[in-house]
Scaffold this active site. Sequence first.
Site, PDB file in Angstrom:
ATOM      1  N   SER A  48      -4.270 -39.010 -47.058  1.00  0.00           N
ATOM      2  CA  SER A  48      -2.989 -38.715 -46.408  1.00  0.00           C
ATOM      3  C   SER A  48      -1.969 -39.784 -46.768  1.00  0.00           C
ATOM      4  O   SER A  48      -2.325 -40.939 -47.049  1.00  0.00           O
ATOM      5  CB  SER A  48      -3.187 -38.702 -44.892  1.00  0.00           C
ATOM      6  OG  SER A  48      -1.945 -38.663 -44.236  1.00  0.00           O
ATOM      7  N   ASP A  86     -21.321 -29.981 -38.475  1.00  0.00           N
ATOM      8  CA  ASP A  86     -20.365 -31.013 -38.081  1.00  0.00           C
ATOM      9  C   ASP A  86     -20.535 -32.152 -39.087  1.00  0.00           C
ATOM     10  O   ASP A  86     -21.615 -32.755 -39.153  1.00  0.00           O
ATOM     11  CB  ASP A  86     -20.690 -31.464 -36.646  1.00  0.00           C
ATOM     12  CG  ASP A  86     -19.716 -32.515 -36.129  1.00  0.00           C
ATOM     13  OD1 ASP A  86     -19.087 -33.213 -36.950  1.00  0.00           O
ATOM     14  OD2 ASP A  86     -19.614 -32.642 -34.895  1.00  0.00           O
ATOM     15  N   VAL A  87     -19.494 -32.438 -39.858  1.00  0.00           N
ATOM     16  CA  VAL A  87     -19.631 -33.450 -40.915  1.00  0.00           C
ATOM     17  C   VAL A  87     -20.023 -34.822 -40.368  1.00  0.00           C
ATOM     18  O   VAL A  87     -20.521 -35.669 -41.106  1.00  0.00           O
ATOM     19  CB  VAL A  87     -18.344 -33.577 -41.777  1.00  0.00           C
ATOM     20  CG1 VAL A  87     -18.059 -32.305 -42.553  1.00  0.00           C
ATOM     21  CG2 VAL A  87     -17.134 -34.005 -40.946  1.00  0.00           C
ATOM     22  N   TYR A  92      -6.079 -42.916 -37.658  1.00  0.00           N
ATOM     23  CA  TYR A  92      -5.986 -41.974 -38.788  1.00  0.00           C
ATOM     24  C   TYR A  92      -5.640 -42.714 -40.085  1.00  0.00           C
ATOM     25  O   TYR A  92      -6.220 -42.457 -41.139  1.00  0.00           O
ATOM     26  CB  TYR A  92      -4.920 -40.940 -38.428  1.00  0.00           C
ATOM     27  CG  TYR A  92      -4.774 -39.762 -39.355  1.00  0.00           C
ATOM     28  CD1 TYR A  92      -5.623 -38.656 -39.266  1.00  0.00           C
ATOM     29  CD2 TYR A  92      -3.752 -39.724 -40.297  1.00  0.00           C
ATOM     30  CE1 TYR A  92      -5.443 -37.565 -40.104  1.00  0.00           C
ATOM     31  CE2 TYR A  92      -3.570 -38.632 -41.129  1.00  0.00           C
ATOM     32  CZ  TYR A  92      -4.414 -37.549 -41.026  1.00  0.00           C
ATOM     33  OH  TYR A  92      -4.239 -36.473 -41.854  1.00  0.00           O
ATOM     34  N   ALA A  98      -8.691 -44.551 -41.279  1.00  0.00           N
ATOM     35  CA  ALA A  98      -9.692 -43.641 -41.858  1.00  0.00           C
ATOM     36  C   ALA A  98      -9.263 -43.166 -43.240  1.00  0.00           C
ATOM     37  O   ALA A  98     -10.064 -43.133 -44.191  1.00  0.00           O
ATOM     38  CB  ALA A  98      -9.887 -42.437 -40.931  1.00  0.00           C
ATOM     39  N   LYS A  99      -7.992 -42.805 -43.373  1.00  0.00           N
ATOM     40  CA  LYS A  99      -7.520 -42.260 -44.646  1.00  0.00           C
ATOM     41  C   LYS A  99      -7.404 -43.347 -45.709  1.00  0.00           C
ATOM     42  O   LYS A  99      -7.583 -43.075 -46.898  1.00  0.00           O
ATOM     43  CB  LYS A  99      -6.181 -41.544 -44.454  1.00  0.00           C
ATOM     44  CG  LYS A  99      -6.272 -40.302 -43.558  1.00  0.00           C
ATOM     45  CD  LYS A  99      -7.229 -39.262 -44.118  1.00  0.00           C
ATOM     46  CE  LYS A  99      -7.127 -37.933 -43.381  1.00  0.00           C
ATOM     47  NZ  LYS A  99      -8.083 -36.926 -43.895  1.00  0.00           N
ATOM     48  N   ILE A 147       2.364 -31.096 -44.127  1.00  0.00           N
ATOM     49  CA  ILE A 147       2.058 -29.757 -44.629  1.00  0.00           C
ATOM     50  C   ILE A 147       1.910 -28.838 -43.413  1.00  0.00           C
ATOM     51  O   ILE A 147       1.323 -29.235 -42.393  1.00  0.00           O
ATOM     52  CB  ILE A 147       0.741 -29.746 -45.452  1.00  0.00           C
ATOM     53  CG1 ILE A 147       0.696 -30.914 -46.472  1.00  0.00           C
ATOM     54  CG2 ILE A 147       0.544 -28.392 -46.127  1.00  0.00           C
ATOM     55  CD1 ILE A 147       1.707 -30.882 -47.581  1.00  0.00           C
ATOM     56  N   SER A 207     -12.268 -23.525 -43.015  1.00  0.00           N
ATOM     57  CA  SER A 207     -11.908 -22.363 -42.193  1.00  0.00           C
ATOM     58  C   SER A 207     -10.420 -22.237 -41.911  1.00  0.00           C
ATOM     59  O   SER A 207      -9.941 -21.151 -41.594  1.00  0.00           O
ATOM     60  CB  SER A 207     -12.666 -22.435 -40.855  1.00  0.00           C
ATOM     61  OG  SER A 207     -12.538 -23.722 -40.287  1.00  0.00           O
ATOM     62  N   GLY A 240     -14.360 -28.198 -43.796  1.00  0.00           N
ATOM     63  CA  GLY A 240     -13.168 -27.749 -43.059  1.00  0.00           C
ATOM     64  C   GLY A 240     -12.453 -26.652 -43.831  1.00  0.00           C
ATOM     65  O   GLY A 240     -11.228 -26.630 -43.932  1.00  0.00           O
TER      66      GLY A 240
HETATM   67  P1  NAP Z   1      -6.475 -28.151 -39.602  1.00  0.00           P
HETATM   68  O1  NAP Z   1      -5.575 -27.010 -39.883  1.00  0.00           O
HETATM   69  O2  NAP Z   1      -6.508 -28.744 -38.242  1.00  0.00           O
HETATM   70  O3  NAP Z   1      -7.965 -27.730 -40.042  1.00  0.00           O
HETATM   71  C1  NAP Z   1      -9.006 -28.674 -39.878  1.00  0.00           C
HETATM   72  C2  NAP Z   1     -10.272 -28.127 -40.502  1.00  0.00           C
HETATM   73  O4  NAP Z   1     -11.289 -29.149 -40.398  1.00  0.00           O
HETATM   74  C3  NAP Z   1     -10.797 -26.886 -39.821  1.00  0.00           C
HETATM   75  O5  NAP Z   1     -11.353 -26.049 -40.808  1.00  0.00           O
HETATM   76  C4  NAP Z   1     -11.888 -27.439 -38.898  1.00  0.00           C
HETATM   77  O6  NAP Z   1     -12.949 -26.516 -38.622  1.00  0.00           O
HETATM   78  C5  NAP Z   1     -12.428 -28.569 -39.761  1.00  0.00           C
HETATM   79  N1  NAP Z   1     -13.128 -29.597 -39.006  1.00  0.00           N
HETATM   80  C6  NAP Z   1     -12.638 -30.391 -38.016  1.00  0.00           C
HETATM   81  N2  NAP Z   1     -13.613 -31.209 -37.558  1.00  0.00           N
HETATM   82  C7  NAP Z   1     -14.727 -30.920 -38.271  1.00  0.00           C
HETATM   83  C8  NAP Z   1     -16.054 -31.419 -38.257  1.00  0.00           C
HETATM   84  N3  NAP Z   1     -16.437 -32.406 -37.418  1.00  0.00           N
HETATM   85  N4  NAP Z   1     -16.966 -30.893 -39.126  1.00  0.00           N
HETATM   86  C9  NAP Z   1     -16.596 -29.892 -39.970  1.00  0.00           C
HETATM   87  N5  NAP Z   1     -15.350 -29.377 -40.038  1.00  0.00           N
HETATM   88  C10 NAP Z   1     -14.434 -29.897 -39.189  1.00  0.00           C
HETATM   89  O7  NAP Z   1      -6.136 -29.394 -40.577  1.00  0.00           O
HETATM   90  P2  NAP Z   1      -5.371 -29.416 -41.988  1.00  0.00           P
HETATM   91  O8  NAP Z   1      -3.954 -29.720 -41.738  1.00  0.00           O
HETATM   92  O9  NAP Z   1      -5.782 -28.263 -42.811  1.00  0.00           O
HETATM   93  O10 NAP Z   1      -6.003 -30.753 -42.593  1.00  0.00           O
HETATM   94  C11 NAP Z   1      -7.032 -30.735 -43.577  1.00  0.00           C
HETATM   95  C12 NAP Z   1      -7.199 -32.145 -44.114  1.00  0.00           C
HETATM   96  O11 NAP Z   1      -5.968 -32.570 -44.699  1.00  0.00           O
HETATM   97  C13 NAP Z   1      -7.522 -33.172 -43.043  1.00  0.00           C
HETATM   98  O12 NAP Z   1      -8.414 -34.127 -43.557  1.00  0.00           O
HETATM   99  C14 NAP Z   1      -6.195 -33.817 -42.748  1.00  0.00           C
HETATM  100  O13 NAP Z   1      -6.345 -35.097 -42.240  1.00  0.00           O
HETATM  101  C15 NAP Z   1      -5.575 -33.795 -44.125  1.00  0.00           C
HETATM  102  N6  NAP Z   1      -4.107 -33.880 -44.109  1.00  0.00           N
HETATM  103  C16 NAP Z   1      -3.351 -32.901 -43.532  1.00  0.00           C
HETATM  104  C17 NAP Z   1      -1.978 -33.034 -43.551  1.00  0.00           C
HETATM  105  C18 NAP Z   1      -1.068 -32.007 -42.933  1.00  0.00           C
HETATM  106  O14 NAP Z   1       0.157 -32.265 -42.885  1.00  0.00           O
HETATM  107  N7  NAP Z   1      -1.554 -30.850 -42.486  1.00  0.00           N
HETATM  108  C19 NAP Z   1      -1.375 -34.150 -44.146  1.00  0.00           C
HETATM  109  C20 NAP Z   1      -2.182 -35.107 -44.729  1.00  0.00           C
HETATM  110  C21 NAP Z   1      -3.550 -34.966 -44.711  1.00  0.00           C
HETATM  111  P3  NAP Z   1     -12.864 -25.448 -37.369  1.00  0.00           P
HETATM  112  O15 NAP Z   1     -11.931 -24.358 -37.847  1.00  0.00           O
HETATM  113  O16 NAP Z   1     -14.258 -24.978 -37.195  1.00  0.00           O
HETATM  114  O17 NAP Z   1     -12.314 -26.209 -36.211  1.00  0.00           O
END
Ligand code: NAP
Length: 243
Positions: free
Chosen positions: A141, A59-60, A154, A157-158, A187, A10, A8
């Site tokens: 998380s 796809d993971v 969620y 999973a976390k 975030i 990107s 992920g």
């Molecule tokens: P995001 O902006 O929605 O980005 C998600 C990323 O995961 C994208 O690069 C997406 O790829 C990729 N992805 C989704 N499904 C996938 C799959 N099946 N196989 C491969 N790649 C996949 O999310 P984020 O906020 O950066 O979150 C990143 C991580 O941090 C996640 O695990 C999330 O649960 C965790 N997290 C986030 C927050 C927060 O507040 N943002 C808080 C706690 C934990 P594409 O671009 O190709 O769709």
Amino acid sequence: MKYALVTGGSRGLGRAVCLKVAQMGIPVLINYQSNEAAAQEVKALVEAEGVSAELLRFDVRVKQEVDDALSRWEEAHPDDYIAYLVNNAGIRRDGMLFMMPEQDWHDVLDITLNGFYNVTTHLLPKMMMRKHGGRIVNMSSLSGLKGLPGQTNYSAAKAALIGATKALAQEVAPRGVTVNAIAPGFIETDMTKDLPQDELKKMIPVGRFGRPEEVAALTGFLLSDEAAYITGEVISINGGLYT
Ligand code: NAP
């Protein structure tokens, strides 16, 4: 040559981690699922740091896709290995459990937990064989520590990812591989853009959402040589929201 793989990579936190890893001089493999344009953008930014970057689409959730993509990369890079793995790919599918579509339960668990399994099990044998060891950082998380209503899938999973982190850390420590988890609060990324930020930030002692770069800085430290004695830990980064 030692490479980093960011699942992920990107968008959001993964994108910031790719840039941090590049600033550390480590070549990056940027995994994404579907958003090739965003992944290409990250690649260009990494290359602008003078570091090489490659895109790895898979796809993971799908073990065969993970194995095929990583095996192809390994065949093309016989003298290199992936020493740094950031299991970051994740999604939210929020809703009260009693109304949750079964697919939403499975999708969240599959990406976070089976994704961890699929990618980590492919890379671990090589990490353990090399004398320089390796680093694994799992993006958990706050939800996995505290449990949040509307996020039973969620949170499960976390929390499972935290259990896996602690168990695996003990298995691989003798081989110089560390395994840690990060537990971010709120975030600013695409994942949180639909949330009522003005309301939520009133609950956060620091008074704002975190920035992806702040999570990336912590990730970079856990990937570094300086963090060799930290393993099996879950490190919160949440502006004081939950301590
Ligand atoms: P995001 O902006 O929605 O980005 C998600 C990323 O995961 C994208 O690069 C997406 O790829 C990729 N992805 C989704 N499904 C996938 C799959 N099946 N196989 C491969 N790649 C996949 O999310 P984020 O906020 O950066 O979150 C990143 C991580 O941090 C996640 O695990 C999330 O649960 C965790 N997290 C986030 C927050 C927060 O507040 N943002 C808080 C706690 C934990 P594409 O671009 O190709 O769709």
